[in-house]
Write a protein that holds these residues in place. Structure first.
Motif, PDB file in Angstrom:
ATOM      1  N   ASP A  61       0.807  -1.222   0.000  1.00 42.92           N
ATOM      2  CA  ASP A  61       0.000   0.000   0.000  1.00 42.92           C
ATOM      3  C   ASP A  61       0.843   1.275   0.000  1.00 42.92           C
ATOM      4  OD1 ASP A  61      -2.301  -1.505   0.009  1.00 42.92           O
ATOM      5  OD2 ASP A  61      -2.728  -1.203   2.149  1.00 42.92           O
ATOM      6  N   HIS A  62       2.022   1.218   0.573  1.00 40.95           N
ATOM      7  CA  HIS A  62       2.862   2.411   0.720  1.00 40.95           C
ATOM      8  C   HIS A  62       4.178   2.299  -0.066  1.00 40.95           C
ATOM      9  CE1 HIS A  62       0.268   3.967   3.896  1.00 40.95           C
ATOM     10  NE2 HIS A  62       0.215   2.729   4.378  1.00 40.95           N
ATOM     11  N   LEU A  63       4.220   1.420  -1.052  1.00 35.29           N
ATOM     12  CA  LEU A  63       5.472   1.123  -1.752  1.00 35.29           C
ATOM     13  C   LEU A  63       6.132   2.362  -2.351  1.00 35.29           C
ATOM     14  CD1 LEU A  63       7.431  -1.132  -2.506  1.00 35.29           C
ATOM     15  CD2 LEU A  63       6.115  -1.473  -4.600  1.00 35.29           C
ATOM     16  N   GLU A  64       5.377   3.216  -2.995  1.00 39.29           N
ATOM     17  CA  GLU A  64       5.985   4.405  -3.620  1.00 39.29           C
ATOM     18  C   GLU A  64       6.568   5.337  -2.560  1.00 39.29           C
ATOM     19  OE1 GLU A  64       2.610   5.619  -5.955  1.00 39.29           O
ATOM     20  OE2 GLU A  64       3.392   4.613  -7.741  1.00 39.29           O
ATOM     21  N   GLU A  65       5.842   5.541  -1.473  1.00 44.47           N
ATOM     22  CA  GLU A  65       6.340   6.377  -0.378  1.00 44.47           C
ATOM     23  C   GLU A  65       7.598   5.755   0.239  1.00 44.47           C
ATOM     24  OE1 GLU A  65       4.800   7.965   3.994  1.00 44.47           O
ATOM     25  OE2 GLU A  65       3.926   6.149   3.133  1.00 44.47           O
ATOM     26  N   ILE A  66       7.566   4.458   0.473  1.00 40.83           N
ATOM     27  CA  ILE A  66       8.705   3.737   1.062  1.00 40.83           C
ATOM     28  C   ILE A  66       9.925   3.861   0.163  1.00 40.83           C
ATOM     29  CG2 ILE A  66       9.555   1.414   1.578  1.00 40.83           C
ATOM     30  CD1 ILE A  66       6.619   0.794   2.511  1.00 40.83           C
ATOM     31  N   ASP A  67       9.746   3.611  -1.124  1.00 38.48           N
ATOM     32  CA  ASP A  67      10.872   3.700  -2.060  1.00 38.48           C
ATOM     33  C   ASP A  67      11.427   5.126  -2.137  1.00 38.48           C
ATOM     34  OD1 ASP A  67      10.736   0.994  -2.517  1.00 38.48           O
ATOM     35  OD2 ASP A  67       9.917   1.161  -4.552  1.00 38.48           O
ATOM     36  N   ALA A  68      10.565   6.114  -2.017  1.00 37.78           N
ATOM     37  CA  ALA A  68      11.029   7.506  -2.021  1.00 37.78           C
ATOM     38  C   ALA A  68      11.902   7.781  -0.788  1.00 37.78           C
ATOM     39  CB  ALA A  68       9.841   8.467  -2.068  1.00 37.78           C
ATOM     40  N   TRP A  69      11.487   7.274   0.364  1.00 33.79           N
ATOM     41  CA  TRP A  69      12.298   7.447   1.579  1.00 33.79           C
ATOM     42  C   TRP A  69      13.649   6.757   1.425  1.00 33.79           C
ATOM     43  CZ3 TRP A  69      11.906   9.595   6.554  1.00 33.79           C
ATOM     44  CH2 TRP A  69      10.768  10.379   6.771  1.00 33.79           C
ATOM     45  N   ILE A  70      13.640   5.546   0.922  1.00 39.81           N
ATOM     46  CA  ILE A  70      14.901   4.817   0.745  1.00 39.81           C
ATOM     47  C   ILE A  70      15.802   5.582  -0.226  1.00 39.81           C
ATOM     48  CG2 ILE A  70      15.972   2.696  -0.119  1.00 39.81           C
ATOM     49  CD1 ILE A  70      13.372   1.226   0.807  1.00 39.81           C
ATOM     50  N   SER A  71      15.250   6.036  -1.329  1.00 35.35           N
ATOM     51  CA  SER A  71      16.038   6.773  -2.322  1.00 35.35           C
ATOM     52  C   SER A  71      16.624   8.050  -1.738  1.00 35.35           C
ATOM     53  CB  SER A  71      15.175   7.115  -3.537  1.00 35.35           C
ATOM     54  OG  SER A  71      14.795   5.940  -4.205  1.00 35.35           O
ATOM     55  N   ARG A  72      15.855   8.719  -0.915  1.00 34.41           N
ATOM     56  CA  ARG A  72      16.317   9.966  -0.317  1.00 34.41           C
ATOM     57  C   ARG A  72      17.483   9.748   0.654  1.00 34.41           C
ATOM     58  NH1 ARG A  72      12.319  13.149   3.234  1.00 34.41           N
ATOM     59  NH2 ARG A  72      13.817  12.806   4.804  1.00 34.41           N
ATOM     60  N   PHE A  73      17.462   8.652   1.370  1.00 33.98           N
ATOM     61  CA  PHE A  73      18.499   8.403   2.372  1.00 33.98           C
ATOM     62  C   PHE A  73      19.659   7.569   1.847  1.00 33.98           C
ATOM     63  CE2 PHE A  73      15.208   9.990   5.048  1.00 33.98           C
ATOM     64  CZ  PHE A  73      15.883  10.595   6.101  1.00 33.98           C
ATOM     65  N   SER A  74      19.486   6.896   0.738  1.00 38.21           N
ATOM     66  CA  SER A  74      20.562   6.111   0.143  1.00 38.21           C
ATOM     67  C   SER A  74      21.256   6.975  -0.908  1.00 38.21           C
ATOM     68  CB  SER A  74      20.002   4.847  -0.499  1.00 38.21           C
ATOM     69  OG  SER A  74      21.047   4.095  -1.084  1.00 38.21           O
ATOM     70  N   ILE A  75      22.038   7.898  -0.440  1.00 37.95           N
ATOM     71  CA  ILE A  75      22.616   8.941  -1.282  1.00 37.95           C
ATOM     72  C   ILE A  75      23.544   8.383  -2.358  1.00 37.95           C
ATOM     73  CG2 ILE A  75      24.093  11.002  -1.254  1.00 37.95           C
ATOM     74  CD1 ILE A  75      23.003  11.377   1.692  1.00 37.95           C
ATOM     75  N   ASN A  76      24.389   7.434  -2.007  1.00 33.50           N
ATOM     76  CA  ASN A  76      25.398   6.946  -2.946  1.00 33.50           C
ATOM     77  C   ASN A  76      24.990   5.678  -3.692  1.00 33.50           C
ATOM     78  OD1 ASN A  76      27.223   9.007  -2.274  1.00 33.50           O
ATOM     79  ND2 ASN A  76      27.861   7.880  -0.454  1.00 33.50           N
ATOM     80  N   ARG A  77      23.795   5.174  -3.408  1.00 34.66           N
ATOM     81  CA  ARG A  77      23.355   3.936  -4.052  1.00 34.66           C
ATOM     82  C   ARG A  77      21.892   4.076  -4.459  1.00 34.66           C
ATOM     83  NH1 ARG A  77      24.557  -1.639  -0.914  1.00 34.66           N
ATOM     84  NH2 ARG A  77      26.219  -0.319  -0.120  1.00 34.66           N
ATOM     85  N   PRO A  78      21.615   4.223  -5.772  1.00 35.80           N
ATOM     86  CA  PRO A  78      20.225   4.308  -6.216  1.00 35.80           C
ATOM     87  C   PRO A  78      19.452   3.046  -5.840  1.00 35.80           C
ATOM     88  CG  PRO A  78      21.755   4.711  -8.035  1.00 35.80           C
ATOM     89  CD  PRO A  78      22.566   4.267  -6.874  1.00 35.80           C
ATOM     90  N   LEU A  79      18.150   3.195  -5.691  1.00 33.07           N
ATOM     91  CA  LEU A  79      17.290   2.093  -5.265  1.00 33.07           C
ATOM     92  C   LEU A  79      17.503   0.831  -6.094  1.00 33.07           C
ATOM     93  CD1 LEU A  79      14.951   1.339  -3.304  1.00 33.07           C
ATOM     94  CD2 LEU A  79      13.386   2.020  -5.121  1.00 33.07           C
TER      95      LEU A  79
END
Length: 146
Positions: A61-79
């Protein structure tokens, strides 16, 4: 508590299988556990199944939001460059940090590190711990400021 850890393992193996096969999409409905045989499914206790389904439904249900958070905090490694198993450990954990109030953030992070140590490469638990700890700090700061 063992049921919750087993529920996380079951949710992780399901997400991993769906992601690996390109079948993971936001908002998807309930799934049977594709990594288990019928016999293994029958042996699961109800608490494990319920917790795994709860984690899966919330992550879907929250996959897009979750992936956005991961992408934002994983600065040197894209999702898409994060190992599939680690990406899905993060997804379950980020869902829990953002949307599950009855599980303390320290427990979420400890469980994520444990899953990473069990299923991922030797040093990836440090990457997961760093990302989740940074997220936890921001979430806690936002909660204090509101």
């Amino acid at each position: 508590m063992k049921s919750r850890h087993m529920g996380r393992e079951l949710a992780l193996s399901t997400l991993y299988a769906l992601d690996f096969n390109g079948e993971l999409v936001p908002g998807m409905g309930p799934v049977d556990f594709p990594t288990l045989s019928d016999e293994e499914r029958e042996q699961l206790d109800q608490e494990t199944v319920l917790f795994a389904r709860f984690l899966l439904a919330g992550t879907f249900d929250h996959l897009e939001e979750i992936d956005a958070w991961i992408s934002r905090f994983s600065i040197n490694r894209p999702l898409d460059k994060i190992d599939c198993i680690d990406r899905n450990i993060l997804r379950i954990s980020v869902f829990s940090l953002l949307h599950v109030r009855d599980i303390h953030s320290n427990v979420v992070i400890t469980e994520a590190v444990r899953l990473s140590q069990e299923y991922s490469r030797e040093v990836n638990y440090k990457f997961i711990n760093g990302i989740l700890d940074s997220m936890r700090k921001e979430i806690d700061d936002n909660a204090q400021n509101s």
